[in-house]
Design a protein around this motif. Structure first.
Motif, mmCIF file in Angstrom:
data_model
loop_
_atom_site.group_PDB
_atom_site.id
_atom_site.type_symbol
_atom_site.label_atom_id
_atom_site.label_comp_id
_atom_site.label_asym_id
_atom_site.label_seq_id
_atom_site.Cartn_x
_atom_site.Cartn_y
_atom_site.Cartn_z
ATOM 1 N N ARG A 90 -90.132 74.620 -119.535
ATOM 2 C CA ARG A 90 -89.552 74.303 -118.238
ATOM 3 C C ARG A 90 -90.522 73.513 -117.325
ATOM 4 N NH1 ARG A 90 -87.106 79.624 -114.944
ATOM 5 N NH2 ARG A 90 -89.255 80.254 -115.156
ATOM 6 N N GLU A 91 -91.879 73.865 -117.242
ATOM 7 C CA GLU A 91 -92.738 73.117 -116.480
ATOM 8 C C GLU A 91 -92.758 71.586 -116.814
ATOM 9 O OE1 GLU A 91 -95.350 72.283 -113.661
ATOM 10 O OE2 GLU A 91 -94.050 74.092 -113.962
ATOM 11 N N ARG A 92 -92.503 71.353 -118.089
ATOM 12 C CA ARG A 92 -92.571 69.947 -118.435
ATOM 13 C C ARG A 92 -91.244 69.164 -117.940
ATOM 14 N NH1 ARG A 92 -94.393 71.833 -123.527
ATOM 15 N NH2 ARG A 92 -92.255 72.091 -124.404
ATOM 16 N N ILE A 93 -89.963 70.132 -117.911
ATOM 17 C CA ILE A 93 -89.059 69.462 -117.393
ATOM 18 C C ILE A 93 -89.009 68.898 -115.893
ATOM 19 C CG2 ILE A 93 -86.371 70.028 -116.852
ATOM 20 C CD1 ILE A 93 -86.305 71.511 -119.415
ATOM 21 N N ARG A 94 -89.748 69.915 -115.284
ATOM 22 C CA ARG A 94 -89.898 69.770 -113.659
ATOM 23 C C ARG A 94 -90.762 68.499 -113.592
ATOM 24 N NH1 ARG A 94 -90.068 76.377 -111.960
ATOM 25 N NH2 ARG A 94 -87.778 76.590 -112.390
ATOM 26 N N GLN A 95 -91.993 68.629 -114.359
ATOM 27 C CA GLN A 95 -92.951 67.444 -114.199
ATOM 28 C C GLN A 95 -92.239 66.070 -114.582
ATOM 29 O OE1 GLN A 95 -95.962 68.298 -116.520
ATOM 30 N NE2 GLN A 95 -96.910 70.012 -115.456
ATOM 31 N N GLN A 96 -91.480 66.047 -115.694
ATOM 32 C CA GLN A 96 -90.770 64.885 -115.977
ATOM 33 C C GLN A 96 -89.666 64.244 -114.822
ATOM 34 O OE1 GLN A 96 -88.612 65.771 -119.575
ATOM 35 N NE2 GLN A 96 -90.440 65.509 -120.882
ATOM 36 N N LEU A 97 -88.869 65.316 -113.963
ATOM 37 C CA LEU A 97 -88.161 65.157 -112.946
ATOM 38 C C LEU A 97 -88.847 64.465 -112.018
ATOM 39 C CD1 LEU A 97 -85.556 65.185 -111.487
ATOM 40 C CD2 LEU A 97 -85.891 67.721 -110.941
ATOM 41 N N SER A 98 -90.156 65.189 -111.632
ATOM 42 C CA SER A 98 -90.860 64.725 -110.316
ATOM 43 C C SER A 98 -91.454 63.587 -110.451
ATOM 44 C CB SER A 98 -92.003 65.500 -110.293
ATOM 45 O OG SER A 98 -93.032 65.193 -109.242
ATOM 46 N N GLY A 99 -91.617 63.056 -111.889
ATOM 47 C CA GLY A 99 -92.206 61.484 -111.887
ATOM 48 C C GLY A 99 -91.025 60.684 -112.104
ATOM 49 N N GLN A 100 -89.900 61.055 -112.479
ATOM 50 C CA GLN A 100 -88.681 60.279 -112.355
ATOM 51 C C GLN A 100 -88.225 60.009 -110.906
ATOM 52 O OE1 GLN A 100 -86.085 62.524 -114.716
ATOM 53 N NE2 GLN A 100 -86.234 61.290 -116.366
ATOM 54 N N LEU A 101 -88.438 60.987 -110.237
ATOM 55 C CA LEU A 101 -87.972 60.774 -108.658
ATOM 56 C C LEU A 101 -89.079 60.035 -108.035
ATOM 57 C CD1 LEU A 101 -86.965 64.486 -107.724
ATOM 58 C CD2 LEU A 101 -85.662 62.410 -108.126
ATOM 59 N N SER A 102 -90.420 60.143 -108.400
ATOM 60 C CA SER A 102 -91.329 59.187 -107.799
ATOM 61 C C SER A 102 -91.182 57.771 -108.208
ATOM 62 C CB SER A 102 -92.629 59.714 -108.520
ATOM 63 O OG SER A 102 -93.858 58.774 -107.835
ATOM 64 N N ALA A 103 -90.701 57.650 -109.310
ATOM 65 C CA ALA A 103 -90.460 56.139 -109.842
ATOM 66 C C ALA A 103 -89.518 55.668 -109.189
ATOM 67 C CB ALA A 103 -90.242 56.161 -111.304
ATOM 68 N N ILE A 104 -88.252 56.551 -108.847
ATOM 69 C CA ILE A 104 -87.261 55.942 -108.047
ATOM 70 C C ILE A 104 -87.406 55.553 -106.730
ATOM 71 C CG2 ILE A 104 -84.877 56.774 -107.120
ATOM 72 C CD1 ILE A 104 -84.512 58.579 -109.653
ATOM 73 N N GLU A 105 -88.454 56.434 -106.191
ATOM 74 C CA GLU A 105 -88.769 55.988 -104.632
ATOM 75 C C GLU A 105 -89.700 54.816 -104.713
ATOM 76 O OE1 GLU A 105 -87.578 57.352 -102.048
ATOM 77 O OE2 GLU A 105 -86.498 58.728 -103.304
ATOM 78 N N THR A 106 -90.428 54.717 -105.879
ATOM 79 C CA THR A 106 -91.289 53.437 -105.920
ATOM 80 C C THR A 106 -90.433 52.263 -105.947
ATOM 81 O OG1 THR A 106 -93.117 54.727 -106.708
ATOM 82 C CG2 THR A 106 -93.190 52.168 -107.140
ATOM 83 N N ASP A 107 -89.326 52.289 -106.848
ATOM 84 C CA ASP A 107 -88.461 51.055 -107.030
ATOM 85 C C ASP A 107 -87.635 50.931 -105.844
ATOM 86 O OD1 ASP A 107 -89.212 51.078 -109.544
ATOM 87 O OD2 ASP A 107 -87.556 52.107 -110.430
ATOM 88 N N TYR A 108 -87.314 52.077 -105.031
ATOM 89 C CA TYR A 108 -86.447 51.766 -103.733
ATOM 90 C C TYR A 108 -87.196 51.067 -102.853
ATOM 91 C CZ TYR A 108 -84.203 52.828 -99.443
ATOM 92 O OH TYR A 108 -83.554 52.792 -98.165
ATOM 93 N N THR A 109 -88.693 51.489 -102.678
ATOM 94 C CA THR A 109 -89.493 50.792 -101.733
ATOM 95 C C THR A 109 -89.805 49.266 -102.023
ATOM 96 O OG1 THR A 109 -90.521 52.723 -101.264
ATOM 97 C CG2 THR A 109 -91.833 50.596 -100.692
ATOM 98 N N ALA A 110 -89.879 49.045 -103.289
ATOM 99 C CA ALA A 110 -90.133 47.661 -103.801
ATOM 100 C C ALA A 110 -88.819 46.903 -103.454
ATOM 101 C CB ALA A 110 -90.221 47.397 -105.269
ATOM 102 N N GLY A 111 -87.637 47.414 -103.786
ATOM 103 C CA GLY A 111 -86.270 46.803 -103.532
ATOM 104 C C GLY A 111 -86.241 46.427 -102.178
ATOM 105 N N MET A 112 -86.520 47.450 -101.137
ATOM 106 C CA MET A 112 -86.638 47.265 -99.699
ATOM 107 C C MET A 112 -87.531 45.896 -99.250
ATOM 108 S SD MET A 112 -84.667 49.219 -97.959
ATOM 109 C CE MET A 112 -85.340 49.230 -96.428
ATOM 110 N N ARG A 113 -88.423 46.038 -99.951
ATOM 111 C CA ARG A 113 -89.660 44.854 -99.509
ATOM 112 C C ARG A 113 -89.126 43.523 -99.927
ATOM 113 N NH1 ARG A 113 -93.581 47.515 -100.764
ATOM 114 N NH2 ARG A 113 -93.636 46.937 -102.808
ATOM 115 N N GLN A 114 -88.610 43.551 -101.170
ATOM 116 C CA GLN A 114 -87.888 42.323 -101.717
ATOM 117 C C GLN A 114 -86.603 41.719 -100.918
ATOM 118 O OE1 GLN A 114 -89.295 40.455 -104.251
ATOM 119 N NE2 GLN A 114 -87.792 39.132 -103.456
ATOM 120 N N THR A 115 -85.693 42.822 -100.521
ATOM 121 C CA THR A 115 -84.718 42.480 -99.562
ATOM 122 C C THR A 115 -85.083 42.093 -98.278
ATOM 123 O OG1 THR A 115 -83.451 44.123 -100.869
ATOM 124 C CG2 THR A 115 -82.785 43.385 -98.575
ATOM 125 N N ASP A 116 -85.828 42.379 -97.608
ATOM 126 C CA ASP A 116 -86.672 41.744 -96.284
ATOM 127 C C ASP A 116 -87.401 40.290 -96.856
ATOM 128 O OD1 ASP A 116 -85.950 44.029 -95.058
ATOM 129 O OD2 ASP A 116 -88.154 44.974 -94.939
#
Length: 303
Positions: A90-116
């Motif tokens: 269960r801890e591995r699942i939660r860590q994987q989710l945390s990593g996925q959410l962090s990657a999504i936020e990183t991609d979103y920030t990069a996308g915002m920068r590229q849009t600007d």
């Protein structure tokens, strides 16, 4: 510490008494002594001594109970290991989710920068096109200097807002998908864990039932050998003791009657046994009655 007599030989006293209550009291005091003086493993256990009867004194009694405790400990150890694996998964699942959410936020920030960046590049490109046509975009914060400039500025703004909205929607969709997938994996993990626990609990209950039956059968077999079940005399033992007592009385009566016959009168020592006054002669009717009583006793009709 509960009471006991320090220099008292409880084992001999237990073997010598047939009284169930007294045996239980002696067994309890003996256990207190074992606990207080650290004698466990150095003397016969109470399980063994509770079966002692006269000269029958086994030092140890082999039963299935110790095996039952070992089996129970195995189930407990297996359950502990299973719980640890479940928590780790269960801890591995939660860590994987945390990593996925962090990657999504990183991609979103990069996308915002590229849009600007894209918006600024589009603005420059449009200004150059208008300039080539002899038109002026005008200052960024000022009113457009022409209809073409106004239309171009509106188109750029709409495209920028559309790109921002698309990025936001993609971010939310990605987060929702990751969280849903993690929840599904965790639910499946919990289902497997509880199903395994239920199956193990059922197996343990069945093993305990088997163990209970084995312990019961063993206790009954020991009781058949010793005459005692957990320190209490069995019915068969009490009947045996009663028969011994009856046979002893019959022999004493027969011997007293023989002396009455040989001497011609009842001796003082036999008066109580025969139930007639000392000195009663054999010609008395009581002698004939006593003879008949002995015959009835031997025939099993009692006295």
């Amino acid at each position: 510490m509960a009471g006991y007599r320090k220099d008292f030989d409880y084992s001999d006293a237990i073997a010598a008494t047939q009284d169930a209550g007294k045996r239980q009291q002696l067994l309890a005091e003996r256990q207190n002594k074992i606990d207080a003086e650290g004698l466990a493993g150095k003397v016969a256990s109470n399980d063994a001594v509770s079966t002692w009867n006269g000269a029958y004194r086994p030092y140890s009694v082999s039963s299935t109970k110790s095996g039952g405790h070992a089996v129970s400990r195995l189930y407990d150890a297996a359950e502990t290991a299973r719980l640890r694996r479940f928590e780790a998964a269960r801890e591995r699942i939660r860590q994987q989710l945390s990593g996925q959410l962090s990657a999504i936020e990183t991609d979103y920030t990069a996308g915002m920068r590229q849009t600007d960046i894209n918006a600024r590049q589009s603005a420059v490109s449009n200004a150059e096109k208008l300039a080539a046509l002899g038109l002026n975009m005008g200052a960024a914060q000022a009113a457009a200097t022409s209809g073409a400039a106004e239309s171009s500025r509106i188109a750029l703004d709409n495209r920028y807002r559309s790109d921002l909205n698309a990025l936001g929607q993609a971010r939310l969709s990605a987060r929702a998908a990751a969280q849903s997938a993690a929840a599904d994996r965790e639910a499946a993990l919990e289902g497997d864990y509880y199903a395994a626990s239920e199956s193990a609990a059922l197996q343990q209950a069945q093993a305990q039932l088997t163990q209970f039956n084995a312990d019961r059968d063993y206790s009954l077999s020991v009781a058949g050998l010793t005459g005692f079940l957990n320190g209490t005399p069995t019915l068969a033992w009490r009947e045996y003791q009663s028969n011994i007592s009856g046979d002893t009385q019959a022999r004493a009566y027969e011997q007293a009657l023989a002396r009455w016959k040989n001497t011609g009168y009842v001796l003082q020592q036999d008066a109580a046994i025969l139930g007639v006054p000392a000195g009663t002669p054999t010609v008395d009717a009581s002698y004939k009655n006593a003879s008949l009583a002995l015959q009835r006793w031997k025939a099993g009709y009692g006295y």
